[in-house]
Motif scaffolding. Structure first.
Motif, PDB file in Angstrom:
ATOM      1  N   GLU A 307     -20.019  39.080  -3.392  1.00 52.96           N
ATOM      2  CA  GLU A 307     -20.552  39.979  -4.418  1.00 52.96           C
ATOM      3  C   GLU A 307     -20.987  41.310  -3.814  1.00 52.96           C
ATOM      4  O   GLU A 307     -20.796  42.365  -4.393  1.00 52.96           O
ATOM      5  CB  GLU A 307     -21.765  39.328  -5.111  1.00 52.96           C
ATOM      6  N   ALA A 308     -21.579  41.243  -2.641  1.00 51.41           N
ATOM      7  CA  ALA A 308     -22.135  42.456  -2.043  1.00 51.41           C
ATOM      8  C   ALA A 308     -21.079  43.323  -1.372  1.00 51.41           C
ATOM      9  O   ALA A 308     -21.236  44.541  -1.302  1.00 51.41           O
ATOM     10  CB  ALA A 308     -23.212  42.072  -1.021  1.00 51.41           C
ATOM     11  N   SER A 309     -20.024  42.699  -0.869  1.00 54.75           N
ATOM     12  CA  SER A 309     -19.092  43.448  -0.017  1.00 54.75           C
ATOM     13  C   SER A 309     -17.670  43.487  -0.545  1.00 54.75           C
ATOM     14  O   SER A 309     -16.865  44.289  -0.073  1.00 54.75           O
ATOM     15  CB  SER A 309     -19.062  42.815   1.383  1.00 54.75           C
ATOM     16  N   GLY A 310     -17.331  42.582  -1.469  1.00 50.77           N
ATOM     17  CA  GLY A 310     -15.939  42.469  -1.898  1.00 50.77           C
ATOM     18  C   GLY A 310     -15.062  41.758  -0.885  1.00 50.77           C
ATOM     19  O   GLY A 310     -13.855  41.654  -1.072  1.00 50.77           O
ATOM     20  N   HIS A 311     -15.670  41.273   0.172  1.00 52.67           N
ATOM     21  CA  HIS A 311     -14.902  40.623   1.238  1.00 52.67           C
ATOM     22  C   HIS A 311     -15.214  39.129   1.237  1.00 52.67           C
ATOM     23  O   HIS A 311     -16.372  38.743   1.203  1.00 52.67           O
ATOM     24  CB  HIS A 311     -15.299  41.249   2.586  1.00 52.67           C
ATOM     25  N   SER A 312     -14.167  38.289   1.279  1.00 55.23           N
ATOM     26  CA  SER A 312     -14.385  36.838   1.301  1.00 55.23           C
ATOM     27  C   SER A 312     -14.485  36.346   2.740  1.00 55.23           C
ATOM     28  O   SER A 312     -13.507  36.413   3.479  1.00 55.23           O
ATOM     29  CB  SER A 312     -13.217  36.101   0.638  1.00 55.23           C
ATOM     30  N   PRO A 313     -15.643  35.830   3.128  1.00 55.00           N
ATOM     31  CA  PRO A 313     -15.763  35.300   4.486  1.00 55.00           C
ATOM     32  C   PRO A 313     -14.759  34.178   4.731  1.00 55.00           C
ATOM     33  O   PRO A 313     -14.533  33.344   3.857  1.00 55.00           O
ATOM     34  CB  PRO A 313     -17.197  34.764   4.534  1.00 55.00           C
ATOM     35  N   GLN A 314     -14.181  34.171   5.901  1.00 54.39           N
ATOM     36  CA  GLN A 314     -13.177  33.170   6.266  1.00 54.39           C
ATOM     37  C   GLN A 314     -13.739  32.265   7.364  1.00 54.39           C
ATOM     38  O   GLN A 314     -14.513  32.721   8.198  1.00 54.39           O
ATOM     39  CB  GLN A 314     -11.922  33.861   6.820  1.00 54.39           C
ATOM     40  N   ASP A 315     -13.299  31.010   7.363  1.00 55.28           N
ATOM     41  CA  ASP A 315     -13.540  30.116   8.509  1.00 55.28           C
ATOM     42  C   ASP A 315     -15.021  29.960   8.855  1.00 55.28           C
ATOM     43  O   ASP A 315     -15.391  29.942  10.028  1.00 55.28           O
ATOM     44  CB  ASP A 315     -12.790  30.622   9.754  1.00 55.28           C
ATOM     45  N   LEU A 316     -15.859  29.854   7.811  1.00 62.09           N
ATOM     46  CA  LEU A 316     -17.300  29.795   8.116  1.00 62.09           C
ATOM     47  C   LEU A 316     -17.684  28.525   8.860  1.00 62.09           C
ATOM     48  O   LEU A 316     -18.670  28.517   9.592  1.00 62.09           O
ATOM     49  CB  LEU A 316     -18.135  29.947   6.847  1.00 62.09           C
ATOM     50  N   GLU A 317     -16.921  27.458   8.692  1.00 61.55           N
ATOM     51  CA  GLU A 317     -17.261  26.258   9.471  1.00 61.55           C
ATOM     52  C   GLU A 317     -17.109  26.560  10.965  1.00 61.55           C
ATOM     53  O   GLU A 317     -17.968  26.221  11.781  1.00 61.55           O
ATOM     54  CB  GLU A 317     -16.393  25.064   9.074  1.00 61.55           C
ATOM     55  N   PHE A 318     -16.006  27.205  11.307  1.00 64.13           N
ATOM     56  CA  PHE A 318     -15.804  27.607  12.699  1.00 64.13           C
ATOM     57  C   PHE A 318     -16.973  28.482  13.163  1.00 64.13           C
ATOM     58  O   PHE A 318     -17.559  28.252  14.237  1.00 64.13           O
ATOM     59  CB  PHE A 318     -14.478  28.378  12.829  1.00 64.13           C
ATOM     60  N   PHE A 319     -17.335  29.472  12.358  1.00 63.40           N
ATOM     61  CA  PHE A 319     -18.346  30.429  12.815  1.00 63.40           C
ATOM     62  C   PHE A 319     -19.755  29.833  12.818  1.00 63.40           C
ATOM     63  O   PHE A 319     -20.594  30.258  13.610  1.00 63.40           O
ATOM     64  CB  PHE A 319     -18.251  31.723  12.006  1.00 63.40           C
ATOM     65  N   CYS A 320     -20.008  28.845  11.965  1.00 58.34           N
ATOM     66  CA  CYS A 320     -21.305  28.143  12.038  1.00 58.34           C
ATOM     67  C   CYS A 320     -21.368  27.299  13.310  1.00 58.34           C
ATOM     68  O   CYS A 320     -22.410  27.227  13.969  1.00 58.34           O
ATOM     69  CB  CYS A 320     -21.522  27.261  10.803  1.00 58.34           C
ATOM     70  N   THR A 321     -20.266  26.666  13.640  1.00 54.44           N
ATOM     71  CA  THR A 321     -20.236  25.870  14.868  1.00 54.44           C
ATOM     72  C   THR A 321     -20.389  26.772  16.085  1.00 54.44           C
ATOM     73  O   THR A 321     -21.105  26.444  17.038  1.00 54.44           O
ATOM     74  CB  THR A 321     -18.925  25.058  14.946  1.00 54.44           C
ATOM     75  N   TYR A 322     -19.717  27.923  16.029  1.00 54.07           N
ATOM     76  CA  TYR A 322     -19.852  28.888  17.120  1.00 54.07           C
ATOM     77  C   TYR A 322     -21.320  29.312  17.259  1.00 54.07           C
ATOM     78  O   TYR A 322     -21.858  29.406  18.372  1.00 54.07           O
ATOM     79  CB  TYR A 322     -18.940  30.088  16.849  1.00 54.07           C
ATOM     80  N   ALA A 323     -21.998  29.517  16.131  1.00 53.90           N
ATOM     81  CA  ALA A 323     -23.418  29.883  16.173  1.00 53.90           C
ATOM     82  C   ALA A 323     -24.242  28.759  16.800  1.00 53.90           C
ATOM     83  O   ALA A 323     -25.127  29.002  17.636  1.00 53.90           O
ATOM     84  CB  ALA A 323     -23.927  30.204  14.762  1.00 53.90           C
TER      85      ALA A 323
END
Ligand SMILES: Nc1ncnc2c1ncn2[C@@H]1O[C@H](COP(=O)(O)OP(=O)(O)O)[C@@H](O)[C@H]1O
Ligand SMILES: [Mg+2]
Length: 369
Positions: A307-323
Motif C-alpha cells: 500500500e505504501a510503496s506499490g512494490h510487492s515484497p518477494q521471498d520474505l521467508e528467505f529474508f526473515c531467515t536471513y534476519a
C-alpha cells in the motif's frame, strides 16, 4: 545496534565511563563550535543500546536558547565492541543524506568529531527529539508498556506508520546519494555483497576458533534458497525495527541507529522488521504468554508495504531467515562478550550461545512458520 533481550545478564555492563570527565571534555570541545557554551550533566537514556553509547545533555550559551542535544559515541575499542568497525562519519553522512532525500523524520545532525583527542573516541552530536520507544528490556511483547497496553487500532497505526518509514527510505536508490554505502570492490550483486559482508562478520566473531555449526548451516541454507529474481537494490536502513524509532501518538518522530545502513534488496529491511518482532514474540511465547501475535506478521507487513510503496515484497521467508541468521551472529558475539566480562559462561554446545537457536534451527529445518 540491536538489543539484548532476556536473559538480562547477557546485557553487556561495559560502560566504565566517567561521566563527569566526559561532560568536561564535551564542554571543552563544544566550546570550539559554540563559544562560551556549557554542557549540563549527562543523562544516559533508559533505552540505551549495547553497541554505541548515547548521552543526552543540554547546551547553554550566552545569548541563545538552551539546546537539547544527544551525543552518539563510538564504543571504546578496548571494551570488546559488538562490531569490528564503528564508522561515525558514515552514520553522520547517512543521517544527513536521509534527511535531504526523504521526508522520514531523522534528528538533525550538527557536529562530527572523527578524532580521538576530544573525548577518546569518535562521536557526533544531534538534536534531541521527544518521543517514546517500545522497550527492548523487557521486550515490549512482555506487556506493561505503552505499546502493549495501547488499543489495537493504535498498535496497528504504529505498525502502518513504521512500515511507511521503510517504504519512504527505500525510495532512495542504491546508486546516487546512497552509493557511498556500497562495499568497494563488490561483486555487482547487492544481495551477494550483503551476505558476503555477514560472512566476514561471522569470521571476525569466530576468530578465536569457537565456531557455531548452526550459523554455518544457516549460511549454507542461504546459498541453497537463494531467491531467483532479484528485485534490485535500494538504500536500506539496517537496524530496521520499532525499537529504533521514537514515537509520538503512535507515529514515528525520529528514526535512529544508522550503523547498519547499507544498500541491497528492500526485503533485507522488511525481513529484519518482521523477524525482530518475531524474536521478541518467540521469547514471550516460549514462556507460555500470548505476547503480541497480531502485529508485524509477514502478511500484514507485506500488505502495508504494498500500500505504501506499490512494490510487492518477494521471498520474505528467505529474508526473515536471513534476519534470524544475522541476529544469531550478533547474539553469538554478545554472549561471548558477556563471557569475557564474567557475566556468562560458554555453553558446552556453542550454538546455545544464540538465544534463539531453537527457533533458528526450526527455520532451517522448514518447521518454523
Ligand atoms: N536524537 C535523539 N533524540 C532523543 N533520544 C535519542 C536520540 N538518539 C538516541 N536517543 C535515545 O537513545 C536510545 C538509543 O539510541 P540508538 O540510536 O537506538 O542507539 P543504540 O545503538 O544504543 O541502540 C534511543 O532509544 C533513545 O532513547
Ligand atoms: Mg538502537
Amino acid at each position: 545496534m540491536t538489543m539484548g533481550s532476556e536473559p538480562v545478564s547477557e546485557r553487556p555492563q561495559t560502560s566504565t565511563r566517567d561521566y563527569d570527565q566526559l561532560r568536561d571534555r564535551l564542554e571543552a570541545w563544544v566550546g570550539g563550535r559554540v563559544p562560551g557554551a556549557t554542557v549540563s550533566e549527562l543523562v544516559v537514556p533508559e533505552s540505551n543500546g549495547m553497541s554505541s553509547e548515547t548521552v543526552l545533555f543540554d547546551l547553554s550559551a550566552p545569548g541563545s536558547d538552551t539546546r537539547r542535544l544527544v551525543a552518539r559515541i563510538a564504543p571504546d575499542p578496548a571494551a570488546d565492541p559488538v562490531f569490528p568497525v564503528y564508522d561515525m562519519a558514515r552514520q553522520f553522512e547517512t543521517m544527513r543524506m536521509v534527511a535531504r532525500h526523504t521526508r522520514v523524520p531523522v534528528p538533525e545532525v550538527l557536529w562530527l568529531e572523527e578524532g580521538d583527542e576530544a573525548i577518546g573516541v569518535p562521536f557526533f552530536v544531534m538534536e534531541r527529539v521527544d518521543g517514546v520507544v517500545p522497550p527492548d528490556v523487557l521486550p515490549y511483547t512482555f506487556g506493561d508498556n505503552w505499546f502493549f497496553d495501547a488499543a489495537p487500532e493504535d498498535q496497528h497505526r504504529l505498525e502502518r506508520e513504521a512500515v511507511r518509514v521503510l517504504a519512504a527510505l527505500h525510495e532512495i536508490p542504491a546508486e546516487g546519494p546512497a552509493a557511498f554505502l556500497a562495499p568497494s570492490g563488490g561483486s555487482g550483486d547487492p544481495l551477494r555483497d550483503h551476505v558476503d559482508g555477514q560472512r566476514r562478520y561471522y569470521e571476525w566473531v569466530a576468530r578465536d576458533g569457537v565456531r557455531s555449526p548452526l550459523i554455518e548451516r544457516g549460511f549454507d541454507w542461504i546459498d541453497e534458497h537463494w531467491p531467483a529474481g532479484s528485485g534490485g537494490a535500494t538504500f536500506n536502513w539496517g537496524d530496521a525495527r520499532i525499537g529504533n524509532m521514537l514515537f509520538r501518538d503512535f507515529t514515528p518522530v525520529a528514526v535512529l541507529d544508522w550503523e547498519m545502513a547499507s544498500v541491497g534488496p528492500r526485503e533485507i529491511d522488511l525481513g529484519w522488521m518482521v523477524y525482530l518482532h518475531r524474536f521478541f514474540q518467540d521469547l514471550v511465547e516460549d514462556l507460555g504468554m500470548p505476547g503480541m501475535p497480531h502485529v508485524f506478521t509477514r502478511e500484514t507487513v507485506t500488505r502495508l508495504y504494498e500500500e505504501a510503496s506499490g512494490h510487492s515484497p518477494q521471498d520474505l521467508e528467505f529474508f526473515c531467515t536471513y534476519a534470524a541468521l544475522r541476529h544469531g551472529i550478533v547474539m553469538f558475539r554478545i554472549t561471548r562478550r558477556a563471557i569475557r566480562f564474567g557475566e556468562a559462561v560458554m555453553p558446552v554446545d556453542p550454538d546455545e550461545a544464540i538465544l534463539h537457536h531453537a527457533h533458528l534451527r526450526r527455520m532451517l529445518d522448514g518447521r518454523y512458520w
